[in-house]
Design a protein around this motif. Sequence first.
Motif, PDB file in Angstrom:
ATOM      1  N   ASN A  25       0.807  -1.226   0.000  1.00  0.00           N
ATOM      2  CA  ASN A  25       0.000   0.000   0.000  1.00  0.00           C
ATOM      3  C   ASN A  25       0.838   1.273   0.000  1.00  0.00           C
ATOM      4  O   ASN A  25       0.280   2.356  -0.158  1.00  0.00           O
ATOM      5  CB  ASN A  25      -0.941   0.017   1.211  1.00  0.00           C
ATOM      6  CG  ASN A  25      -2.032  -1.011   1.088  1.00  0.00           C
ATOM      7  OD1 ASN A  25      -2.393  -1.445   0.001  1.00  0.00           O
ATOM      8  ND2 ASN A  25      -2.569  -1.429   2.222  1.00  0.00           N
ATOM      9  N   LYS A  26       2.145   1.138   0.180  1.00  0.00           N
ATOM     10  CA  LYS A  26       3.003   2.329   0.204  1.00  0.00           C
ATOM     11  C   LYS A  26       3.199   2.844  -1.218  1.00  0.00           C
ATOM     12  O   LYS A  26       3.564   2.098  -2.115  1.00  0.00           O
ATOM     13  CB  LYS A  26       4.360   2.012   0.821  1.00  0.00           C
ATOM     14  CG  LYS A  26       4.308   1.882   2.323  1.00  0.00           C
ATOM     15  CD  LYS A  26       5.720   1.744   2.843  1.00  0.00           C
ATOM     16  CE  LYS A  26       5.862   2.327   4.195  1.00  0.00           C
ATOM     17  NZ  LYS A  26       5.493   3.707   4.326  1.00  0.00           N
ATOM     18  N   ASN A  27       2.944   4.131  -1.412  1.00  0.00           N
ATOM     19  CA  ASN A  27       3.115   4.736  -2.734  1.00  0.00           C
ATOM     20  C   ASN A  27       4.557   5.139  -3.000  1.00  0.00           C
ATOM     21  O   ASN A  27       5.001   5.176  -4.131  1.00  0.00           O
ATOM     22  CB  ASN A  27       2.201   5.955  -2.878  1.00  0.00           C
ATOM     23  CG  ASN A  27       0.739   5.554  -2.862  1.00  0.00           C
ATOM     24  OD1 ASN A  27       0.384   4.484  -3.349  1.00  0.00           O
ATOM     25  ND2 ASN A  27      -0.104   6.399  -2.304  1.00  0.00           N
ATOM     26  N   GLU A  28       5.260   5.450  -1.937  1.00  0.00           N
ATOM     27  CA  GLU A  28       6.657   5.849  -2.085  1.00  0.00           C
ATOM     28  C   GLU A  28       7.464   5.368  -0.890  1.00  0.00           C
ATOM     29  O   GLU A  28       6.931   5.138   0.194  1.00  0.00           O
ATOM     30  CB  GLU A  28       6.780   7.365  -2.240  1.00  0.00           C
ATOM     31  CG  GLU A  28       6.201   8.147  -1.084  1.00  0.00           C
ATOM     32  CD  GLU A  28       6.187   9.642  -1.356  1.00  0.00           C
ATOM     33  OE1 GLU A  28       6.854  10.351  -0.579  1.00  0.00           O
ATOM     34  OE2 GLU A  28       5.535  10.060  -2.307  1.00  0.00           O
ATOM     35  N   LYS A  29       8.750   5.217  -1.113  1.00  0.00           N
ATOM     36  CA  LYS A  29       9.639   4.752  -0.050  1.00  0.00           C
ATOM     37  C   LYS A  29       9.852   5.876   0.957  1.00  0.00           C
ATOM     38  O   LYS A  29      10.051   7.030   0.582  1.00  0.00           O
ATOM     39  CB  LYS A  29      10.971   4.322  -0.672  1.00  0.00           C
ATOM     40  CG  LYS A  29      11.931   3.748   0.306  1.00  0.00           C
ATOM     41  CD  LYS A  29      13.208   3.280  -0.360  1.00  0.00           C
ATOM     42  CE  LYS A  29      14.149   2.759   0.691  1.00  0.00           C
ATOM     43  NZ  LYS A  29      15.350   2.190   0.141  1.00  0.00           N
ATOM     44  N   ASP A  30       9.788   5.522   2.242  1.00  0.00           N
ATOM     45  CA  ASP A  30      10.097   6.471   3.299  1.00  0.00           C
ATOM     46  C   ASP A  30      10.944   5.771   4.355  1.00  0.00           C
ATOM     47  O   ASP A  30      11.392   4.642   4.162  1.00  0.00           O
ATOM     48  CB  ASP A  30       8.824   7.096   3.879  1.00  0.00           C
ATOM     49  CG  ASP A  30       7.883   6.071   4.502  1.00  0.00           C
ATOM     50  OD1 ASP A  30       8.287   4.906   4.720  1.00  0.00           O
ATOM     51  OD2 ASP A  30       6.729   6.424   4.767  1.00  0.00           O
ATOM     52  N   TRP A  31      11.135   6.411   5.488  1.00  0.00           N
ATOM     53  CA  TRP A  31      12.006   5.862   6.542  1.00  0.00           C
ATOM     54  C   TRP A  31      11.499   4.534   7.075  1.00  0.00           C
ATOM     55  O   TRP A  31      12.273   3.706   7.531  1.00  0.00           O
ATOM     56  CB  TRP A  31      12.151   6.869   7.677  1.00  0.00           C
ATOM     57  CG  TRP A  31      10.844   7.187   8.351  1.00  0.00           C
ATOM     58  CD1 TRP A  31       9.954   8.160   7.996  1.00  0.00           C
ATOM     59  CD2 TRP A  31      10.267   6.512   9.456  1.00  0.00           C
ATOM     60  NE1 TRP A  31       8.856   8.121   8.820  1.00  0.00           N
ATOM     61  CE2 TRP A  31       9.019   7.112   9.737  1.00  0.00           C
ATOM     62  CE3 TRP A  31      10.671   5.446  10.256  1.00  0.00           C
ATOM     63  CZ2 TRP A  31       8.184   6.699  10.752  1.00  0.00           C
ATOM     64  CZ3 TRP A  31       9.845   5.029  11.285  1.00  0.00           C
ATOM     65  CH2 TRP A  31       8.615   5.649  11.526  1.00  0.00           C
ATOM     66  N   LEU A  32      10.194   4.292   6.999  1.00  0.00           N
ATOM     67  CA  LEU A  32       9.628   3.071   7.535  1.00  0.00           C
ATOM     68  C   LEU A  32       9.783   1.867   6.597  1.00  0.00           C
ATOM     69  O   LEU A  32       9.802   0.725   7.047  1.00  0.00           O
ATOM     70  CB  LEU A  32       8.141   3.307   7.839  1.00  0.00           C
ATOM     71  CG  LEU A  32       7.377   2.227   8.550  1.00  0.00           C
ATOM     72  CD1 LEU A  32       8.025   1.877   9.889  1.00  0.00           C
ATOM     73  CD2 LEU A  32       5.932   2.658   8.764  1.00  0.00           C
TER      74      LEU A  32
END
Length: 96
Positions: A25-32
Motif C-alpha cells: 500500500n506504500k506509494n513511495e519509499k520512506d524511513w519506515l
Amino acid sequence: MNAMQEKLFLELRQNKEEIEQSLANKNEKDWLTDILKDELGDIEVALRKLKEGNFGQCEISGELLPEKLLTMIPTLRSKRDSDFLKYFWKKSIPLS
C-alpha cells in the motif's frame, strides 16, 4: 512443532501478511520502508526455522535460546542478539 511454536507460527504468519500489505500500500519509499523490509526478512527466517525444526537455536553456537525470550521476540537469531536486549529493554527480562 509444539504448542508454543505453533502459536508463534500463526502470529508470525499474520505479522508477515500485515507487513506485506503495508508495503504493497506504500506509494513511495520512506524511513519506515526499510524497517518493514528488515522485519519481514526476520519473520521469514523465523518461519523457515519453525518449518525446518531448528527454531530457537542460536545461529552462532547452536545452543537453545530461552523459550520465554523467544515468546516475546520470536525473531531472535542468536545468543548475542539476546545479550544486546539489556541495553534497550526497559523492563527486566525473565530468562528462567
